[in-house]
Motif scaffolding. Structure first.
Motif, PDB file in Angstrom:
ATOM      1  N   HIS A   1       0.860  -1.185   0.000  1.00 19.16           N
ATOM      2  CA  HIS A   1       0.000   0.000   0.000  1.00 19.16           C
ATOM      3  C   HIS A   1       0.900   1.241   0.000  1.00 19.16           C
ATOM      4  N   ARG A   2       1.904   1.253   0.887  1.00 17.20           N
ATOM      5  CA  ARG A   2       2.887   2.345   0.896  1.00 17.20           C
ATOM      6  C   ARG A   2       4.268   1.725   1.103  1.00 17.20           C
ATOM      7  N   ARG A   3       4.863   1.309   0.006  1.00 12.95           N
ATOM      8  CA  ARG A   3       6.117   0.550   0.081  1.00 12.95           C
ATOM      9  C   ARG A   3       7.183   1.252   0.913  1.00 12.95           C
ATOM     10  N   GLU A   4       7.362   2.560   0.681  1.00  9.68           N
ATOM     11  CA  GLU A   4       8.472   3.267   1.359  1.00  9.68           C
ATOM     12  C   GLU A   4       8.296   3.271   2.884  1.00  9.68           C
ATOM     13  N   LEU A   5       7.048   3.312   3.343  1.00  7.56           N
ATOM     14  CA  LEU A   5       6.808   3.281   4.789  1.00  7.56           C
ATOM     15  C   LEU A   5       6.887   1.860   5.341  1.00  7.56           C
ATOM     16  N   GLU A   6       6.368   0.920   4.577  1.00  4.10           N
ATOM     17  CA  GLU A   6       6.319  -0.463   5.067  1.00  4.10           C
ATOM     18  C   GLU A   6       7.713  -1.092   5.148  1.00  4.10           C
ATOM     19  N   THR A   7       8.663  -0.507   4.422  1.00  2.00           N
ATOM     20  CA  THR A   7      10.024  -1.071   4.419  1.00  2.00           C
ATOM     21  C   THR A   7      11.007  -0.150   5.155  1.00  2.00           C
ATOM     22  N   LEU A   8      10.466   0.786   5.909  1.00  2.00           N
ATOM     23  CA  LEU A   8      11.282   1.802   6.592  1.00  2.00           C
ATOM     24  C   LEU A   8      12.267   1.177   7.587  1.00  2.00           C
ATOM     25  N   ASP A   9      13.434   1.775   7.677  1.00  2.00           N
ATOM     26  CA  ASP A   9      14.401   1.390   8.706  1.00  2.00           C
ATOM     27  C   ASP A   9      13.716   1.490  10.082  1.00  2.00           C
ATOM     28  N   ARG A  10      13.980   0.545  10.963  1.00  4.33           N
ATOM     29  CA  ARG A  10      13.209   0.484  12.211  1.00  4.33           C
ATOM     30  C   ARG A  10      13.446   1.679  13.139  1.00  4.33           C
ATOM     31  N   GLN A  11      14.630   2.246  13.080  1.00  6.24           N
ATOM     32  CA  GLN A  11      14.870   3.439  13.891  1.00  6.24           C
ATOM     33  C   GLN A  11      13.986   4.601  13.394  1.00  6.24           C
ATOM     34  N   LEU A  12      13.912   4.746  12.066  1.00 10.03           N
ATOM     35  CA  LEU A  12      13.055   5.794  11.486  1.00 10.03           C
ATOM     36  C   LEU A  12      11.580   5.515  11.785  1.00 10.03           C
ATOM     37  N   LEU A  13      11.233   4.247  11.788  1.00  8.03           N
ATOM     38  CA  LEU A  13       9.863   3.856  12.109  1.00  8.03           C
ATOM     39  C   LEU A  13       9.503   4.295  13.530  1.00  8.03           C
ATOM     40  N   ARG A  14      10.432   4.077  14.469  1.00  5.42           N
ATOM     41  CA  ARG A  14      10.177   4.478  15.867  1.00  5.42           C
ATOM     42  C   ARG A  14      10.044   6.000  15.970  1.00  5.42           C
ATOM     43  N   GLU A  15      10.863   6.709  15.210  1.00  9.07           N
ATOM     44  CA  GLU A  15      10.759   8.180  15.230  1.00  9.07           C
ATOM     45  C   GLU A  15       9.402   8.631  14.692  1.00  9.07           C
ATOM     46  N   LYS A  16       8.938   7.964  13.647  1.00 10.51           N
ATOM     47  CA  LYS A  16       7.625   8.287  13.070  1.00 10.51           C
ATOM     48  C   LYS A  16       6.517   8.032  14.084  1.00 10.51           C
ATOM     49  N   GLN A  17       6.637   6.901  14.802  1.00 11.04           N
ATOM     50  CA  GLN A  17       5.626   6.580  15.826  1.00 11.04           C
ATOM     51  C   GLN A  17       5.600   7.658  16.902  1.00 11.04           C
ATOM     52  N   ASP A  18       6.782   8.083  17.339  1.00 10.10           N
ATOM     53  CA  ASP A  18       6.864   9.107  18.396  1.00 10.10           C
ATOM     54  C   ASP A  18       6.233  10.423  17.930  1.00 10.10           C
ATOM     55  N   LEU A  19       6.492  10.767  16.675  1.00  7.18           N
ATOM     56  CA  LEU A  19       5.934  11.995  16.112  1.00  7.18           C
ATOM     57  C   LEU A  19       4.406  11.946  16.113  1.00  7.18           C
ATOM     58  N   ARG A  20       3.877  10.803  15.682  1.00  8.04           N
ATOM     59  CA  ARG A  20       2.416  10.659  15.625  1.00  8.04           C
ATOM     60  C   ARG A  20       1.821  10.586  17.031  1.00  8.04           C
TER      61      ARG A  20
ATOM     62  N   THR B   1       8.046 -11.518  16.492  1.00  6.40           N
ATOM     63  CA  THR B   1       9.394 -11.675  15.955  1.00  6.40           C
ATOM     64  C   THR B   1       9.785 -10.448  15.131  1.00  6.40           C
ATOM     65  N   LEU B   2      11.072 -10.096  15.209  1.00  3.67           N
ATOM     66  CA  LEU B   2      11.596  -9.008  14.383  1.00  3.67           C
ATOM     67  C   LEU B   2      12.431  -9.561  13.227  1.00  3.67           C
ATOM     68  N   ASP B   3      12.427 -10.889  13.053  1.00  4.27           N
ATOM     69  CA  ASP B   3      13.160 -11.487  11.931  1.00  4.27           C
ATOM     70  C   ASP B   3      12.671 -10.870  10.628  1.00  4.27           C
ATOM     71  N   PRO B   4      13.594 -10.609   9.687  1.00  4.38           N
ATOM     72  CA  PRO B   4      13.156  -9.999   8.425  1.00  4.38           C
ATOM     73  C   PRO B   4      12.185 -10.906   7.674  1.00  4.38           C
ATOM     74  N   CYS B   5      11.190 -10.288   7.034  1.00  2.00           N
ATOM     75  CA  CYS B   5      10.218 -11.055   6.251  1.00  2.00           C
ATOM     76  C   CYS B   5      10.649 -11.039   4.784  1.00  2.00           C
ATOM     77  N   PRO B   6      10.518 -12.169   4.076  1.00  2.00           N
ATOM     78  CA  PRO B   6      10.921 -12.191   2.659  1.00  2.00           C
ATOM     79  C   PRO B   6      10.171 -11.175   1.799  1.00  2.00           C
ATOM     80  N   CYS B   7       9.048 -10.647   2.262  1.00  2.00           N
ATOM     81  CA  CYS B   7       8.306  -9.665   1.459  1.00  2.00           C
ATOM     82  C   CYS B   7       9.004  -8.312   1.443  1.00  2.00           C
ATOM     83  N   GLY B   8       9.931  -8.089   2.378  1.00  2.00           N
ATOM     84  CA  GLY B   8      10.669  -6.831   2.405  1.00  2.00           C
ATOM     85  C   GLY B   8      10.164  -5.832   3.427  1.00  2.00           C
ATOM     86  N   ARG B   9       9.016  -6.115   4.036  1.00  2.00           N
ATOM     87  CA  ARG B   9       8.514  -5.185   5.058  1.00  2.00           C
ATOM     88  C   ARG B   9       9.387  -5.283   6.309  1.00  2.00           C
ATOM     89  N   SER B  10       9.595  -4.134   6.947  1.00  2.00           N
ATOM     90  CA  SER B  10      10.393  -4.133   8.178  1.00  2.00           C
ATOM     91  C   SER B  10       9.501  -4.241   9.414  1.00  2.00           C
TER      92      SER B  10
END
Ligand SMILES: [Zn+2]
Length: 435
Positions: free
Chosen positions: A9-28, A317-326
């Protein structure tokens, strides 16, 4: 798995580096808290905890806030009818009112503003896109509709994907099947229990479901689509790929399956903050251990839940998924609910483990479990409806499966064909009996 076929649905967000993901969560999260001064329920909760909303700036700091529980929400709605004190805005701002199915408590009433509804629908876009649904598809929502949010959100979410959408409300199972086949439906959304029931009805009236245009089924409401034997059975009966997802009225659509089909579904960390706790102590549990999921929704400002105890037990689990989502995943979907645990001859197990075992025995059409608790232990009586095979053969198969796979003894009884209840929504196969 063909890499080209993975859809987002939003590839760039779904595959975001996890540190950036946490920053996004904090912002929201900060944005959410900036709106909640008018929310009397949370204003009080923060105040009683000695916290100032404006000083909580991250998911980490939010952990100082006590959990929100379903019974707390129900008590608030009873004390301050009809909606409790949890509305952030004046009532005129809200557009939709839904309610929970109320299996354990008084149904909760839940309101959404237009913006909150958009956030629901956006979550469903992740569910559909991750299952490969496109504007070429014809989506059938095999639900009763009524006051249940998931039915309407599934329907509106399908519209958002650009697919052609059909409502299956107010129809018999046979009418639904004929509509699915006659309209060339390619995607069906329903509970896993109901997918199996539709297959049974199709067989009874001679409809070829596996030969229909349906290539994808999407399920929620129960853990079934992540239970291997249930998933295999749905896929065989429908000739389709079966996708799981998880959601709750008071939270939103918080997890979705992907085309990698790993048996673990993604937590929607772009829209929700997830925590894992030990259900006994409430302390943070280590990722990788089984724990209860606690959820904060970030996009439903009009009626939010913060640190909400879902009661759902998961293996994260935080193991990487073959689909590419982080995004993190939960293995086997929702494994069970803390309050559903059975203790059979010293063995702790959840209904999903029994479902996995029963659905592997093709001769069992439907079943029901009577649970009798004696001295802190549960005895199970399993009533089964069988097809053409003699009951004694099926009974032996059930005994053997329970003995070899769960190491427990159960009692088994034959039920007359068609005598056990069939379910359109969530199944209630477990009956507690006393004595
Ligand atoms: Zn994936």
């Amino acid at each position: 798995m063909n890499e080209q076929r993975i859809t987002f649905h939003r590839r760039e967000l779904e595959t975001l580096d996890r540190q950036l993901l946490r920053e996004k969560q904090d912002l929201r999260l900060r944005n959410l808290l900036d709106h909640l001064a008018t929310n009397r329920f949370y204003e009080e909760k923060f105040r009683l905890a000695g916290l100032r909303m404006e000083s909580v700036r991250s998911a980490e700091e939010l952990r100082l806030l006590p959990f929100t529980t379903k019974s707390e929400l129900a008590a608030d709605q009873q004390a301050y009818p009809p909606y409790g004190r949890i509305l952030t805005y004046p009532l005129a701002r809200y557009r939709y009112l839904h309610q929970t199915s109320g299996t354990t408590l008084q149904p909760l009433k839940w309101l959404d503003t237009a913006e909150d509804w958009e956030s629901w629908i956006d979550c469903w876009s992740y569910v559909y896109r991750a299952a490969g649904v496109t504007e070429q598809d014809v989506v059938f929502c095999a639900f009763s509709f009524g006051p249940y949010v998931s039915h309407w959100a599934a329907m509106d979410g399908a519209r958002r994907t650009g697919a052609l959408c059909l409502s299956g409300g107010g129809l018999s199972s046979e009418q639904r099947l004929r509509m699915i086949i006659d309209s060339g439906c390619t995607v069906v959304a329903c509970t896993p229990t109901y997918a199996l029931h539709l297959a049974e009805v199709a067989r009874g009236v001679g409809l070829d479901l596996a030969g229909s245009a349906v290539h994808t089924t999407i399920h929620a409401g129960e853990p079934g689509a992540s239970i291997p034997a249930v998933k295999r059975r749905i896929e065989r009966e429908w000739g389709a790929t079966c996708y799981d997802h998880a959601g709750a009225t008071e939270v939103g659509a918080w997890a979705f399956d992907c085309q990698a089909q790993t048996g673990a579904i993604h937590l929607h960390e772009l829209e929700f903050i997830f925590e894992l706790i030990d259900p006994e102590t409430g302390q943070t549990a280590d990722p990788g251990t089984r724990g209860e999921l606690v959820i904060t929704n970030l996009g439903r400002i009009g009626m939010p839940v913060l640190r909400y105890r879902t009661g759902d037990l998961v293996d994260m689990t935080l193991d990487p998924c073959p689909c590419g989502r982080s995004l993190a995943r939960i293995r086997g979907g929702v494994v069970g609910r803390a309050d559903d645990m059975l203790i059979v001859r010293g063995v702790n197990l959840y209904p999903s483990a029994i479902d996995n075992l029963i659905r592997d025995i093709p001769a069992i059409v439907e079943y029901e479990v009577e649970v009798r608790r004696r001295a802190g232990m549960d005895d199970l009586l399993i009533k089964i409806e069988t097809g053409d095979q003699p009951f004694s053969d099926v009974e032996q198969a059930v005994f053997a499966a329970f003995r070899s796979r769960l190491n427990i003894r159960v009692s088994v009884r034959a039920a007359a064909p068609g005598s056990l209840p069939r379910y359109e929504f969530k199944a209630r196969r477990y009956k507690r009996v006393t004595g």
